[in-house]
Design an enzyme around this catalytic site. Structure first.
Site, PDB file in Angstrom:
ATOM      1  N   GLU A 166      -9.696   4.075  10.370  1.00 21.17           N
ATOM      2  CA  GLU A 166      -8.339   4.541  10.650  1.00 21.17           C
ATOM      3  C   GLU A 166      -8.283   5.400  11.915  1.00 21.17           C
ATOM      4  OE1 GLU A 166      -6.921   6.760   7.333  1.00 21.17           O
ATOM      5  OE2 GLU A 166      -4.886   6.995   8.114  1.00 21.17           O
ATOM      6  N   SER A 180     -18.681  11.000  -2.145  1.00 22.45           N
ATOM      7  CA  SER A 180     -19.785  10.713  -1.222  1.00 22.45           C
ATOM      8  C   SER A 180     -21.092  11.368  -1.662  1.00 22.45           C
ATOM      9  CB  SER A 180     -19.408  11.186   0.182  1.00 22.45           C
ATOM     10  OG  SER A 180     -19.102  12.571   0.145  1.00 22.45           O
ATOM     11  N   HIS A 205       0.956   5.508  -1.913  1.00 23.00           N
ATOM     12  CA  HIS A 205       0.316   6.517  -2.786  1.00 23.00           C
ATOM     13  C   HIS A 205       1.434   7.324  -3.434  1.00 23.00           C
ATOM     14  CE1 HIS A 205      -3.650   6.287  -0.496  1.00 23.00           C
ATOM     15  NE2 HIS A 205      -2.822   5.871   0.444  1.00 23.00           N
ATOM     16  N   HIS A 227      -9.350   1.824   2.647  1.00 20.46           N
ATOM     17  CA  HIS A 227      -8.975   2.347   3.969  1.00 20.46           C
ATOM     18  C   HIS A 227     -10.174   2.109   4.878  1.00 20.46           C
ATOM     19  CE1 HIS A 227      -6.388   4.910   1.295  1.00 20.46           C
ATOM     20  NE2 HIS A 227      -5.520   4.743   2.278  1.00 20.46           N
ATOM     21  N   GLU A 272      -8.384   4.126  -7.585  1.00 18.64           N
ATOM     22  CA  GLU A 272      -9.161   4.549  -6.406  1.00 18.64           C
ATOM     23  C   GLU A 272     -10.493   5.180  -6.798  1.00 18.64           C
ATOM     24  OE1 GLU A 272      -7.826   6.501  -2.345  1.00 18.64           O
ATOM     25  OE2 GLU A 272      -8.003   8.049  -3.866  1.00 18.64           O
ATOM     26  N   HIS A 317     -11.918   4.324  -1.478  1.00 21.21           N
ATOM     27  CA  HIS A 317     -11.143   5.131  -0.543  1.00 21.21           C
ATOM     28  C   HIS A 317     -11.448   4.812   0.913  1.00 21.21           C
ATOM     29  CE1 HIS A 317     -10.231   8.754   1.957  1.00 21.21           C
ATOM     30  NE2 HIS A 317      -9.051   8.318   1.595  1.00 21.21           N
ATOM     31  N   HIS A 375       0.822  -1.218   0.000  1.00 23.83           N
ATOM     32  CA  HIS A 375       0.000   0.000   0.000  1.00 23.83           C
ATOM     33  C   HIS A 375       0.855   1.267   0.000  1.00 23.83           C
ATOM     34  CE1 HIS A 375      -3.598   2.415   0.942  1.00 23.83           C
ATOM     35  NE2 HIS A 375      -2.823   3.079   1.783  1.00 23.83           N
TER      36      HIS A 375
HETATM   37  O1  MCF Z   1      -3.645   6.093   4.073  1.00 25.13           O
HETATM   38  C1  MCF Z   1      -3.488   7.479   4.237  1.00 25.13           C
HETATM   39  C2  MCF Z   1      -4.451   7.960   5.273  1.00 25.13           C
HETATM   40  N1  MCF Z   1      -5.825   7.628   5.007  1.00 25.13           N
HETATM   41  C3  MCF Z   1      -6.512   7.977   3.876  1.00 25.13           C
HETATM   42  N2  MCF Z   1      -6.062   8.378   2.723  1.00 25.13           N
HETATM   43  C4  MCF Z   1      -4.820   8.568   2.274  1.00 25.13           C
HETATM   44  C5  MCF Z   1      -3.635   8.204   2.929  1.00 25.13           C
HETATM   45  N3  MCF Z   1      -2.611   8.657   2.217  1.00 25.13           N
HETATM   46  C6  MCF Z   1      -3.092   9.235   1.130  1.00 25.13           C
HETATM   47  N4  MCF Z   1      -4.427   9.178   1.135  1.00 25.13           N
HETATM   48  C7  MCF Z   1      -5.218   9.745   0.032  1.00 25.13           C
HETATM   49  C8  MCF Z   1      -6.415   8.965  -0.378  1.00 25.13           C
HETATM   50  O2  MCF Z   1      -6.096   7.904  -1.195  1.00 25.13           O
HETATM   51  O3  MCF Z   1      -5.680  10.994   0.407  1.00 25.13           O
HETATM   52  C9  MCF Z   1      -6.869  11.296  -0.269  1.00 25.13           C
HETATM   53  C10 MCF Z   1      -7.277  10.027  -1.016  1.00 25.13           C
HETATM   54  O4  MCF Z   1      -7.012  10.138  -2.376  1.00 25.13           O
HETATM   55  C11 MCF Z   1      -7.799  11.686   0.826  1.00 25.13           C
HETATM   56  S1  MCF Z   1      -9.367  12.246   0.403  1.00 25.13           S
HETATM   57  C12 MCF Z   1      -9.170  13.828  -0.264  1.00 25.13           C
HETATM   58 FE    FE Z   2      -3.268   5.021   2.359  1.00 28.75          FE
END
Ligand code: MCF
Ligand code: FE
Length: 404
Positions: free
Chosen positions: A211, A146, A64, A208, A142, A181, A62
């Site tokens: 969390e 919502s 990004h 996710h 992804e 997401h 995992h």
């Molecule tokens: O895993 C971490 C923390 N939790 C959620 N989202 C993300 C994380 N790192 C990057 N993200 C991204 C997610 O994929 O942040 C965005 C999404 O595209 C948050 S929503 C605007």
């Molecule tokens: Fe993440």
């Protein structure tokens, strides 16, 4: 054919000594060097330096990549201020994240021995880099959104991205996948359609999940810090989904749930009963202040993963495992080291449904060579010495080819 020899080889039945591996793009045979040499006289011999341990290539399930430009933009310390800062800086961060920057992060993963990674992509921008990267990539398209009104438009865009990743060149070693997401950010309409797509094409599925405490409060009661967030950005007061609805959407198809730091024992046991798995991101959890996942009581497989530079300081899988040693400071350190290495090899491969992650006949020939500073005094401590002494691996093979 190639034959590689190392002082130790990490196999599903433990570390074995003074053995060699014969391989092309897959592993053909494991045995004493002399025997393999006489059986395959034309093979290219690869002798690793003394004190080397041959591992299957490590797997980071995992990450990004699109947030690779983040250094100090995003606010660390607790979840909601972080999420707020993502909303404020996301466009800038993603906009200034060049292919060169993302490729450098792929190379930094490679230096830490990562031969496969799961890249979560919200816009599809990383596909080109992932195609050119030396590693195998599970490309998680992804889905996020919502607001029911935009569901069709978001879904259309998502399907296009899935299609693009399905039609990559075979040489690129891209496996398309689906990432939902999170329960607070994905409308059930979209959720069910995306699970359907994953099922239809047999794609790995991830989300996710639970969390932060704020996420829990919002999903359970429509209260807490998310209330102001949704009021401010979406002018809504009610969550689009709840914990039970979200969990049950995955009942008939196993998924890789990321974080789960605020899942209850019952919820975790339920996930286990349905064949799901967890991505555990120790540094991300610490930096976003969401607490510790009690890995010692989990009844489901987990991988240790870095998450993105959006909530981390490096994408090195060794930095991550060392952090895990400290986050879980009450666990016996030798056993923990063994469990962490398993989590980024065989368990991670099973989670991503890939035929690698183990040094065994028939598996794909993905290897990382770790060189210890001296011969380990006690064999039962090799896992810990591997974690403590490895800043970078010595060499890396993907599909039998040396890539580092
Ligand atoms: O895993 C971490 C923390 N939790 C959620 N989202 C993300 C994380 N790192 C990057 N993200 C991204 C997610 O994929 O942040 C965005 C999404 O595209 C948050 S929503 C605007
Ligand atoms: Fe993440």
């Amino acid at each position: 054919m190639k034959i590689i020899y190392a002082d130790y080889i990490y196999t599903p039945s433990g570390y074995i000594r003074k053995q060699a591996v014969a391989f092309s793009d897959t592993i053909k045979e494991i045995g004493p060097f002399e025997i393999l040499e006489s059986k395959y006289p034309d093979a290219q011999m690869i002798q690793t330096v003394p004190h080397s341990v041959l591992y299957p290539g490590f797997i980071n399930t995992h990450v990004h990549l699109e947030f690779s430009a983040n250094k100090t933009s995003l606010k660390y310390g607790s979840f909601m201020p972080w999420l707020d800062s993502v909303i404020v800086h996301r466009d800038d961060l993603v906009g200034c994240c060049t292919n060169a920057m993302m490729m450098e992060e792929c190379r930094s993963m490679l230096r830490s021995g990562v031969t496969t990674f799961g890249a979560v992509s919200s816009f599809g921008n990383e596909l080109e880099v992932c195609e050119k990267a030396p590693q195998r990539v599970v490309f998680f398209n992804e889905l996020i959104g919502s607001v029911a009104q935009y569901a069709d438009m978001l879904y259309g865009d998502f399907v296009e991205r899935v299609r693009a990743s399905l039609s990559c060149d075979k040489e690129a070693r891209i496996t398309p996948a689906v990432a939902i997401h999170a329960p607070y950010s994905v409308h059930p309409l979209l959720l069910h359609k995306a699970v359907g797509i994953a099922k239809q094409h047999k794609l790995v599925l991830s989300a996710h999940f639970l969390e932060s405490q704020a996420e829990r409060e919002w999903l359970e009661h429509g209260e807490g810090e998310f209330r102001a967030f949704f009021k401010k950005y979406f002018n809504t007061q009610t969550p689009v989904s709840n914990i039970q609805e979200f969990i049950h959407a995955f009942d008939t198809y196993p998924a890789h749930f990321v974080h789960c730091t605020h899942a209850s024992k019952e919820e975790l046991n339920y996930l286990a009963s349905k064949g799901h798995s967890i991505a555990h991101c120790p540094r991300s959890n610490r930096y976003l202040g969401v607490g510790r996942l009690a890995i010692e009581t989990l009844k489901l497989p987990f991988s240790v993963a870095t998450d993105g530079l959006s909530s981390n300081d490096s994408l090195s899988i060794f930095d991550e495992m060392r952090a895990a040693l400290f986050l879980h400071n009450e666990l016996p350190i030798q056993e923990l080291a063994i469990a962490l290495l398993k989590s980024v090899t065989s368990d991670a491969a099973d989670i991503l449904k890939l035929n690698n992650g183990r040094i065994a006949v028939g598996k794909m020939a993905d290897f990382s060579v770790v060189t210890l500073p001296e011969s380990p005094r006690r064999e039962e401590e090799i896992a810990l010495w591997t974690l403590l002494h490895t800043k970078e691996v010595s060499s890396v093979f993907v599909a039998g080819q040396k890539v580092y």
